[in-house]
Design a protein around this motif. Sequence first.
Motif, short mmCIF file in Angstrom:
data_model
loop_
_atom_site.label_atom_id
_atom_site.label_comp_id
_atom_site.label_asym_id
_atom_site.label_seq_id
_atom_site.Cartn_x
_atom_site.Cartn_y
_atom_site.Cartn_z
N ALA A 41 0.98 -0.96 0.01
CA ALA A 41 -0.04 0.03 -0.05
C ALA A 41 0.92 1.25 -0.15
CB ALA A 41 -0.87 0.02 1.32
N LYS A 42 0.58 2.46 -0.90
CA LYS A 42 1.27 3.40 -0.86
C LYS A 42 0.22 4.61 -0.66
CE LYS A 42 3.21 3.47 -4.89
NZ LYS A 42 4.36 3.72 -5.79
N GLN A 43 0.49 5.62 0.06
CA GLN A 43 -0.26 6.61 0.19
C GLN A 43 0.70 7.89 0.14
OE1 GLN A 43 -2.13 7.53 4.09
NE2 GLN A 43 -3.92 7.79 3.03
N LEU A 44 0.21 8.95 -0.46
CA LEU A 44 0.87 10.23 -0.74
C LEU A 44 0.09 11.30 -0.81
CD1 LEU A 44 3.33 11.99 -1.22
CD2 LEU A 44 3.20 11.23 -3.69
N LYS A 45 0.24 12.49 0.03
CA LYS A 45 -0.44 13.69 -0.18
C LYS A 45 0.69 14.95 -0.39
CE LYS A 45 -4.22 16.19 2.09
NZ LYS A 45 -5.28 16.16 3.14
N VAL A 46 0.34 15.53 -1.39
CA VAL A 46 1.40 16.56 -1.85
C VAL A 46 0.64 17.88 -1.88
CG1 VAL A 46 2.95 17.29 -3.52
CG2 VAL A 46 2.39 14.87 -3.37
N TYR A 47 1.25 19.04 -1.10
CA TYR A 47 1.13 20.33 -1.31
C TYR A 47 2.36 20.98 -2.15
CZ TYR A 47 -2.05 19.20 2.43
OH TYR A 47 -3.35 19.05 3.00
N GLY A 48 1.85 21.42 -3.18
CA GLY A 48 2.74 22.17 -4.16
C GLY A 48 2.51 23.62 -4.05
N ASN A 49 3.88 24.30 -4.08
CA ASN A 49 3.88 25.73 -4.05
C ASN A 49 3.80 26.44 -5.70
OD1 ASN A 49 4.29 28.51 -3.68
ND2 ASN A 49 6.26 28.03 -2.41
N GLY A 50 2.36 26.67 -5.90
CA GLY A 50 2.27 27.17 -7.33
C GLY A 50 2.78 28.47 -7.42
N GLY A 51 3.22 29.42 -6.55
CA GLY A 51 3.27 30.68 -6.72
C GLY A 51 2.19 31.56 -6.82
N ALA A 52 2.30 32.80 -7.48
CA ALA A 52 1.40 33.94 -7.51
C ALA A 52 0.45 33.76 -8.61
CB ALA A 52 2.17 35.23 -7.65
N TYR A 53 0.48 32.98 -9.81
CA TYR A 53 -0.21 32.99 -10.82
C TYR A 53 -0.30 31.56 -11.15
CZ TYR A 53 -0.25 37.89 -11.30
OH TYR A 53 -0.37 39.22 -10.90
N ALA A 54 -1.12 31.18 -11.85
CA ALA A 54 -1.42 29.61 -12.31
C ALA A 54 -0.50 29.05 -13.00
CB ALA A 54 -2.98 29.35 -12.61
N ALA A 55 -0.10 29.71 -14.00
CA ALA A 55 0.83 29.18 -14.99
C ALA A 55 0.52 27.87 -15.67
CB ALA A 55 2.27 29.11 -14.69
N HIS A 56 1.18 26.76 -15.19
CA HIS A 56 0.80 25.49 -15.75
C HIS A 56 -0.21 24.96 -14.88
CE1 HIS A 56 3.85 24.78 -19.10
NE2 HIS A 56 4.19 25.84 -18.45
N GLY A 57 -0.84 25.57 -13.96
CA GLY A 57 -1.83 25.32 -13.21
C GLY A 57 -1.56 23.95 -12.17
N HIS A 58 -2.29 22.87 -12.38
CA HIS A 58 -2.08 21.84 -11.46
C HIS A 58 -1.26 20.79 -12.25
CE1 HIS A 58 -2.68 19.68 -8.00
NE2 HIS A 58 -3.47 18.52 -8.58
N ALA A 59 -1.14 21.15 -13.51
CA ALA A 59 -0.52 20.07 -14.48
C ALA A 59 0.87 19.40 -13.58
CB ALA A 59 -0.30 20.53 -15.85
N VAL A 60 1.84 20.19 -13.16
CA VAL A 60 3.12 19.87 -12.49
C VAL A 60 3.06 18.78 -11.34
CG1 VAL A 60 5.33 20.53 -11.61
CG2 VAL A 60 4.27 21.74 -13.61
N ILE A 61 2.04 19.31 -10.40
CA ILE A 61 1.93 18.46 -9.20
C ILE A 61 0.76 17.36 -9.51
CG2 ILE A 61 0.94 18.51 -6.86
CD1 ILE A 61 3.60 20.58 -7.14
N GLY A 62 0.03 17.64 -10.29
CA GLY A 62 -1.03 16.59 -10.69
C GLY A 62 -0.04 15.26 -11.31
N LYS A 63 0.65 15.74 -12.27
CA LYS A 63 1.46 14.79 -12.97
C LYS A 63 2.34 13.85 -11.88
CE LYS A 63 5.64 14.05 -15.80
NZ LYS A 63 6.95 14.59 -15.88
#
Lengths: 292, 765
Positions: free
Chosen positions: B309-331
């Motif tokens: 079993a593997k579990q991961l929760k990630v909080y990504g620092n996107g900075g001030a504007y969305a730019a690539h949105g959630h794509a980087v952390i989502g990937k």
Amino acid sequence: MYDIGKYQEATTVEEALRYLHDDPGSRIIAGGTDILINVREGKDMGVHLVGIQRINPLRKIIVNREGTLSIGPLVTFTELEENELINKYVSYLGQAGGTMGGPQLRNIATIGGNICNGATSADSASMLFCLNARLHLRTKESERTIPIQDFYLGPGKVDLKSGEMLTEILIDRIDYQGFAGKYTKFSQRKALDIATIGCSLMLKIRKNIIEDLRLAYGVAAPTPVRCCNAEQYAVGKMVTLEVAKTIGMKALEDVSPRDSWRGSKAYREQLIQELAQRAVMELLDQGGKKDA
Amino acid sequence: MEFRIVGENVPRKDAVAKVTGKARYTRDMGMPNMLYGKVLRSSITHGRIKSMDIHKAESLKGVVKVLTPFNTKCHNFPTAGHPYNLDPNHQDIADRNVLTDWVRFYGDEIAAVIAEDEFSAKKALKMIDVVYEELPFYLDPEEALKEGATEIHEGSKNVVGHNRFTLGDIDIEEAFDQADFVYEEVLEVKPVQHCQMENQVAYAYVEGNGRLVVVTSTQIPHIVRRILSSALNMPVGNIRVIKPIIGGGFGNKQDLVLEPLVAMMTLAVNGRPVLLDMEREECITSTRTRHGARFYMKTGLRKDGRIIAKQLKVYGNGGAYAAHGHAVIGKMGGDFYRLYPAEKAVEYESYTAYTNCSVAGAMRAYGTPQITFAFEAHMDNIALEMDIDPLVLREKNMVQKGFVDQLTGVPILTCGLPEIISKGKEYIDWDKKRKQYSAQTGDKRRGVGFALFGYRTSTYPVCLEIGGARIVMNQDGSVQLQMGATEIGQGAATVFSQMAAETIGIPYEMVHFEEFTDTDVVPFDPGAYASRQCYVSGKAVRKAATEVREKILKRASGMLKIQQFALDVQDGNIIRADNGEVLCHVGKIALDAFYNRTDADTITADVTEVSDTNCIAFGGCVAEVEVDIPTGRVEIMKVLNIHDSGKIINPVLAEGQVHGGMSMGLGYALSEVMLYNEKTGAPRNNNLLDYKLPTLMDTPRLDVLFVGENDPTAPYGNKALGEPPAVPSAPAIRNAILHATGVKVNKLPMNPQTLFEYFCAAGLI
Ligand SMILES: Cc1cc2nc3c(=O)[nH]c(=O)nc-3n(C[C@H](O)[C@H](O)[C@H](O)COP(=O)(O)OP(=O)(O)OC[C@H]3O[C@@H](n4cnc5c(N)ncnc54)[C@H](O)[C@@H]3O)c2cc1C
């Protein structure tokens, strides 16, 4: 983009002193590697500069009959590192200069500029403190010679009067003869970096007993500092790892490193101790032993 | 597949131009009568502009115009270099305008000066008076996401994006209950910056015919064109984007950073050319960064080391504007799940938060270096706790050939992991050194560490993957290869030319590739990002080249009166397929195609290819380090990157690509980090003195090895190689430090100060 209000170039010391005298706000530019950075950052906008690069007598390194070494302020760090006299008498000063920036920088940055810029991190400064260097300073009307310790007043502040120019760095024979020396620059990068701590050590040993030891640091206080407590403790001791460690500990009594985002006080203190201890042991191995 | 030119070390198309200084970069060009722009950047971190006085600035000699958020009009636009999504629910977030009166990070763009010279423009910036009303700011993603935090974008709750998936037959908690051993920890990586050699630079002007021309150092010319069109409300066809030679991008130029502004500037001065050239300080704070992230990781294993079993929760620092949105952390979820598939259950959840840090975006390997650091560190921590060799733990769990990704449906048809491990072990003398270094004392201690990764080659099926290529045959039988895929220093022009030469059957020198990408000329291709071009755009090259080759053979057959199947093109000649007899040069066929009085029809192909496959490149890094405990300094004694990137199209170029990636990885491991003043939010180290990009003197010898087999889904057997080299070094070094000292360093960078703190806490100092 450099906002330079005026540029005058001198070919003799007298001419430079005249320009400085006649235009009191003007500044000397040697290699320009400190002053132009400031101008680019907009700190000295519209600055008046007096160029001294063409004053050839200021590039000399000589030894007089008494054995006093005279180093011209325009000597670049590459020249310092390659100079025969430097290598013969104070090779560790050349070695300290060799830790500056990168090769391109060392080809243009001068020892005079390094000192007059007044940074505690200046890589040639702490070794010049160990060497009890004296600075010869001239204005159009007067001249004086002062110990380098008195020249440094605070962070970025030196005792350079209006219209004054550094014309010579002097080191007496008794301050180098019989010493081995080593400069340790601890920085995050191995090139193009500012020292987290710079440690200069000179050591004179006779029959395994420390006859003289000089220890100075950069970035351990607002100006480069000599460590008198450590030095006094060391004289007369037989060199052992224990003694080397104690020298490092004693050094802490003489310094006052700061907590900053570039490095914590605790970490700098760790380096201050560690670098001194290592330098003592290394010089012992490398010929600090050889009788003077 | 047998290749003649693919796989050869042909010289780079631009080698001579670059070493002789003839290569023309954006700043080498410019226009007569050009004006210069400079941007006023906010000197607060979060707040509103109450008022702005530009009178003094406007009256300065040389100043032509001052633009502010109040006197310009532009539609909000997204900045990411993604293909457009026809589904409005999946489009990039349009949260950006050229100038803003709502400051969201220190260095945000609040006004711009256009002047006759750069100097006056810079002077004028100092004469603009701004009155701000400050708001609370957040540098940490979890702080920004807290209930009641001030919103950085209205209505966002500071969430740029969120995703969650579970896989497996049973619930994750149930799976943990079945585990013999459960290990849980937190790991963290900080934002870093690309520091590509050439900062962002662009100039723009309006042609006499009213068309807008933007010359810019970008990885994505065609996407720049589309986004400009929506930002400026101007038809796409009226915009022409030209990309000259580029001094690096690494993803920093996979975003629109200054193009909308420079376009706006020229439009504000009746189309006079305006240049905008960013300084390094601006480039570090105000372009894009690699996302920082915090990882909450939990893994359950059986006694024998199998992960259930593997579990991961990630909080990504996107900075001030969305730019690539959630794509980087989502990937990261895919990477997390795929490399070591869990037997029973996987749970992944992630947030990208708006913060008041510099804007995060794409950076070489797009999230994979972060998750790989976290998971590969986690694996070694588990191995230590369970007293298993870290490579044995990996071998028990790693993905194998035949695996089908449940998230994407992409099958793994080639997998070099076993060879990567065996070659890496041999190189470092793993078994011996793991033992030898296991019980050291003293100031200097050595260790060896390994890290693995998998990397998806293109973005399919998450995004559309489309490539275009046009081949036009010249009268001498040589060809022009025209592509929207961009050369950004990685060698695209060279390898595409190799591919075209290979498939057509002409020498490499007979393929000409203009490195200036001009959207008026080249067919559509979204550009240089992911590790897609050789794979996706390579398919378009193969298709166009196949068509050209067919046309050559058809005409040759008619001219030579020999049936087409009996002919072949090789080395620029028409030959007999059976015995290789040379019949004539392709130039003869080309000339006939141009000038035959009854049957002229020049030989060209203009194709689009949609790529509906993907493949996984694999790799690893093995390193030996010496840790100087009292000073916290790490010396790298030996380091090797091993890559399974399928067929290597040009080994010398590929090795260069790996060297660059390793250098980036070493900086990520040991020294690089963007620092902010906790009290003000201002950047601390936006210059190359304080941002510790490693120098050559800090770089050890970098060893490189390629393994693996040709991937059947790829046009020439090739898998990703552009980004993967930047992935494994940091965790490999980290694991070597663990081996040397027994200290689990769970964050980056592992600079001397940080290691000093860890070693103090562990009682080593
Ligand atoms: C890339 C880079 C890397 C660097 N790395 C290092 C490093 O590793 N270690 C380090 O210590 N420094 C470093 N520096 C700082 C700088 O190079 C040194 O301090 C150098 O010695 C300054 O010499 P200069 O001749 O260039 O001085 P300038 O910039 O010409 O002058 C510096 C100051 O001294 C004054 N001055 C110069 N000569 C005289 C004189 N004869 N009499 C009176 N005043 C004078 C000037 O007016 C000015 O205020 C670096 C700088 C750069 C740009």
